[in-house]
Design a protein around this motif. Structure first.
Motif, mmCIF file in Angstrom:
data_model
loop_
_atom_site.group_PDB
_atom_site.id
_atom_site.type_symbol
_atom_site.label_atom_id
_atom_site.label_comp_id
_atom_site.label_asym_id
_atom_site.label_seq_id
_atom_site.Cartn_x
_atom_site.Cartn_y
_atom_site.Cartn_z
ATOM 1 N N LYS A 292 -42.980 41.169 31.943
ATOM 2 C CA LYS A 292 -41.878 41.900 32.573
ATOM 3 C C LYS A 292 -42.116 42.054 34.073
ATOM 4 N N TYR A 293 -43.334 42.421 34.457
ATOM 5 C CA TYR A 293 -43.660 42.554 35.876
ATOM 6 C C TYR A 293 -43.499 41.217 36.593
ATOM 7 N N THR A 295 -41.507 38.794 35.809
ATOM 8 C CA THR A 295 -40.076 38.514 35.965
ATOM 9 C C THR A 295 -39.496 39.311 37.128
ATOM 10 N N GLU A 296 -39.882 40.574 37.230
ATOM 11 C CA GLU A 296 -39.392 41.418 38.325
ATOM 12 C C GLU A 296 -39.810 40.872 39.684
ATOM 13 N N GLN A 299 -39.415 36.176 39.037
ATOM 14 C CA GLN A 299 -38.316 35.579 38.267
ATOM 15 C C GLN A 299 -38.784 34.583 37.202
#
Length: 695
Positions: A292-293, A295-296, A299
């Motif tokens: 998740k990190y 992706t933040e 991307q």
């Protein structure tokens, strides 16, 4: 006497001497002795050394150490630096390298990637080790070997850090007629060292750092005889995260047992045996969070595709203060758009976590074993299959702690000083009644708001080093409500009964915050509680268990000496530093924290940041003495622990090194009647030390 008076007397004495013939030596007075020329090391030079069938270019170096009479002596030795012991691709286990790949061992190799400045360059090609041996050692000498595993929360450090280089201690051994060989190693850190993998598909799992350590020890086992070492006389030493590694590496509950084969003795300095390693499922959840990190920030969920800089940015986010508060307390479960899911997440956290401690060292190894469950097959695990606290020593072991180890439990010092900041922010937002301190539940509720988390993050980013120091001073005066909140957060809300049992004991009970002395005492009590429950208490229990079962010998020690210099500085002026490191560094000023013993073990006048320090004469005397004891057979033979006598080797406040009999009763006085026979023994008798492992 004033400077003027002294000067006047000096002039009068000079005139009197002149009147009597000055300092003419004809009167029979002997001349003043000349000052001896200081002993200096010689310039290092490259040498070609035959190691087995391989010609290796190494370094001939010299150091100046004191002999047993306290006289400075220059000793020459040979150093083999930056030897590549294994190779590995990202998120794959390392494969041992052959000695015939080594030709140049004149410079330290790269440090493993980390979010801290290092002297050496950093790269993923970092699996190297360093060897120091006495000059002209031959392959036939079969010298004892000491292998050191560095600490650093499994996030930072290297085997080439100035503080842990083996040159001085090897020189001392040679000078004393007790020669040995010293080895230091690198291993992968952070995400690269511990990253969850599906054990049903990859049986070896994702504890890559542990695998690296095994390959380093295998390399030593297969090659150290060619350097003059004895592969059957290897002592494995670790400090903090390195000590945790040593505790894991000597387990027999593993698919690759190496204790007894690759090393025959162990020393663990500041191993928090009370630490709760994350489970297979918790590691998988943390893996999802890293995705998740990623992706933040970048991307993409795939950490394998990231550049090293991008990967370290993900790691920095995962170890940030706000992220750690969120994962430790459980508020990261809360999603206002999915209250049902939030409730299930939080309930699962309380049910599955023994404690939230693994969030304090998020890149410590995870337990690879998973029990069989509905639609989930059993995964046997490979390197780490059970909590180290629940296993026995398999080789003779020295285990011990520093008196203030609890202050350096990763994020713990930062959190204790964050509580007042959080309380201040709650009051600023008018969410606390006038004159009433927020409860633990109120703090948790406040942190559940993303807006509040953003406020906290902004407040932390604005702190200067001077403000951090002031914040730490504030953290030394916790009001009772914050003290109780910290205790409950530390053990987890699912262990409320344990926290309550501790808080009713007089020695840990909250003090009245209406008086400054009471507020200050709360913080001191919490530091003592953290030390008792994570470090000294579990070490004491493990030593007693080892003594009682009689399988191997154990030595228990306490390092209680406060040096004249500040050894606990983890950064140098002008370097960029993460807030957590700054909090920890300030937290340990003037305390005997983890790592404070290292200058005395290695006889190296450096702090943890690699900066040179100036030891006092008392410091230097202890450095000369303790380093000789540490690298000796006597440490194992002369100070063995016995439950009946409770004899503990103590490095005392006055720099004396002595065994203390009936140590717990003598050194750990308590107020509560339940603890008066010795604070740690009392906690053990009440069933409180490491009780969460029985959940």
């Amino acid at each position: 006497m004033t400077i003027f008076s002294r000067s006047t007397i000096a002039v009068l004495v000079s005139l009197s001497l002149a009147a009597c013939g000055g300092d003419d030596q004809s009167d029979g007075n002997p001349p003043l002795p000349e000052k001896p020329t200081p002993v200096e090391p010689l310039p290092a030079q490259q040498i070609n050394v035959q190691i087995g069938e391989q010609q290796i270019t190494a370094m001939k170096e010299s150091v100046v150490v004191d002999d047993l009479q306290g006289e400075a002596a220059r000793v020459e030795l040979e150093a083999f630096k930056g030897i590549s012991y294994a190779s590995a691709a990202r998120f794959e286990h390392s494969q041992i390298n052959s000695l015939d790949t080594v030709t140049d061992a004149t410079e330290f190799g790269d440090a493993c990637p980390q979010n801290r400045t290092t002297i050496q360059a950093q790269s993923e090609d970092c699996l190297n080790l360093n060897i120091w041996r006495p000059e002209n050692t031959t392959a036939s000498e079969s010298l004892p070997v000491y292998v050191f595993v560095h600490g650093g929360d499994f996030e930072v450090g290297s085997g080439s850090d100035p503080l842990v280089q083996g040159d001085n201690v090897v020189a001392q051994g040679a000078l004393d007629g007790k020669p040995f060989i010293a080895v230091t190693i690198n291993y992968r850190l952070g995400i690269l060292g511990s990253y969850w993998l599906d054990g049903s598909k990859i049986p070896e799992g994702g504890n890559f750092g542990l695998g690296d350590q095994k390959r380093a020890l295998q390399w030593v086992n297969e090659n150290i005889d060619l350097f003059g070492g004895n592969p059957n006389n290897v002592t494995l030493i670790g400090q903090e995260a390195g000590a945790m590694s040593v505790g894991i590496l000597q387990q027999s509950q593993t698919q690759e047992t190496i204790a007894g084969d690759f090393f025959q003795r162990a020393i663990m300095q500041s191993n928090p045996y009370g630490f709760d390693y994350k489970s297979y499922g918790q590691a998988q959840t943390f893996n999802d969070k890293l995705a998740k990190y990623s992706t933040e920030l970048h991307q993409t969920e795939s950490l394998a595709e990231l550049s090293l800089t991008e990967l370290l940015a993900v790691q920095a986010k995962a170890t940030g203060l706000v992220s750690t508060v969120a994962t430790w307390s459980g508020i990261d479960c809360i999603d206002t758009d999915n209250l049902v899911g939030s409730g299930l997440c939080f309930a699962n956290k309380l049910d599955s976590e023994k404690t939230p401690q693994h969030h304090l060292k998020p890149f410590a190894p995870y337990i690879e074993y998973r029990a069989k469950a509905f639609l989930k097959p059993e995964i046997s695990g490979y390197h780490l299959t059970t909590q180290p606290a629940q296993t026995e020593y398999t080789v003779p072991t020295v285990v011990g702690f520093n008196s203030d180890d609890g202050a350096t439990t990763s994020f713990l010092p930062g959190l204790t000083s964050l509580i007042p900041t959080i309380i201040e922010l709650i009051k600023e937002t008018n969410e606390a009644p006038e004159g009433i301190e927020p409860s633990a539940q109120a703090i948790q509720t406040w942190l559940a708001s993303q807006d509040n988390l953003d406020q906290l993050g902004q407040r932390l980013l604005q702190l200067t080093p001077e403000q951090v120091t002031a914040q730490m001073d504030l953290g030394d005066m916790l009001p009772g409500s914050a003290y109780e909140a910290i205790v409950k957060f530390f053990f987890g809300l699912g262990n409320g009964e344990l926290a309550n049992q501790l808080l009713v004991l007089t020695d840990y009970a909250p003090n009245d915050e209406s008086e400054l002395s009471g507020a200050t005492a709360n913080m001191a009590q919490f530091r003592q509680l953290a030390n008792d429950m994570l470090f000294s208490g579990p070490a004491h229990v493990k030593a007693k268990q080892t003594s009682d079962n009689g399988l191997v010998a154990a030595t228990l020690y306490q390092f209680d000496y406060k040096p004249s210099f500040n050894s606990w500085t983890v950064y140098n002026e002008g370097e960029s530093i993460y807030p957590g490191d700054l909090f920890k560094s300030v937290s340990c000023m003037g305390k005997i924290c983890s790592g404070a013993e290292l200058p005395f073990i290695f006889n190296k006048p450096y702090n943890l940041a690699g900066s040179h320090v100036k030891p006092s004469s008392k410091d230097q005397q202890l450095m000369n003495t303790l380093s000789r004891i540490w690298f000796s057979d006597e440490l194992f033979a002369d100070y063995q622990y016995d439950t009946a006598t409770d004899k503990v080797l103590t490095i005392k406040v006055d720099a004396q090194i002595t065994p203390i009999t009936d140590w717990d009763a003598q050194q750990n006085n308590a107020q509560d009647p339940e603890l008066r026979g010795g604070r740690l023994s009392g906690l053990e008798d009440l069933g409180l030390i490491m009780s969460y492992f029985d959940k």
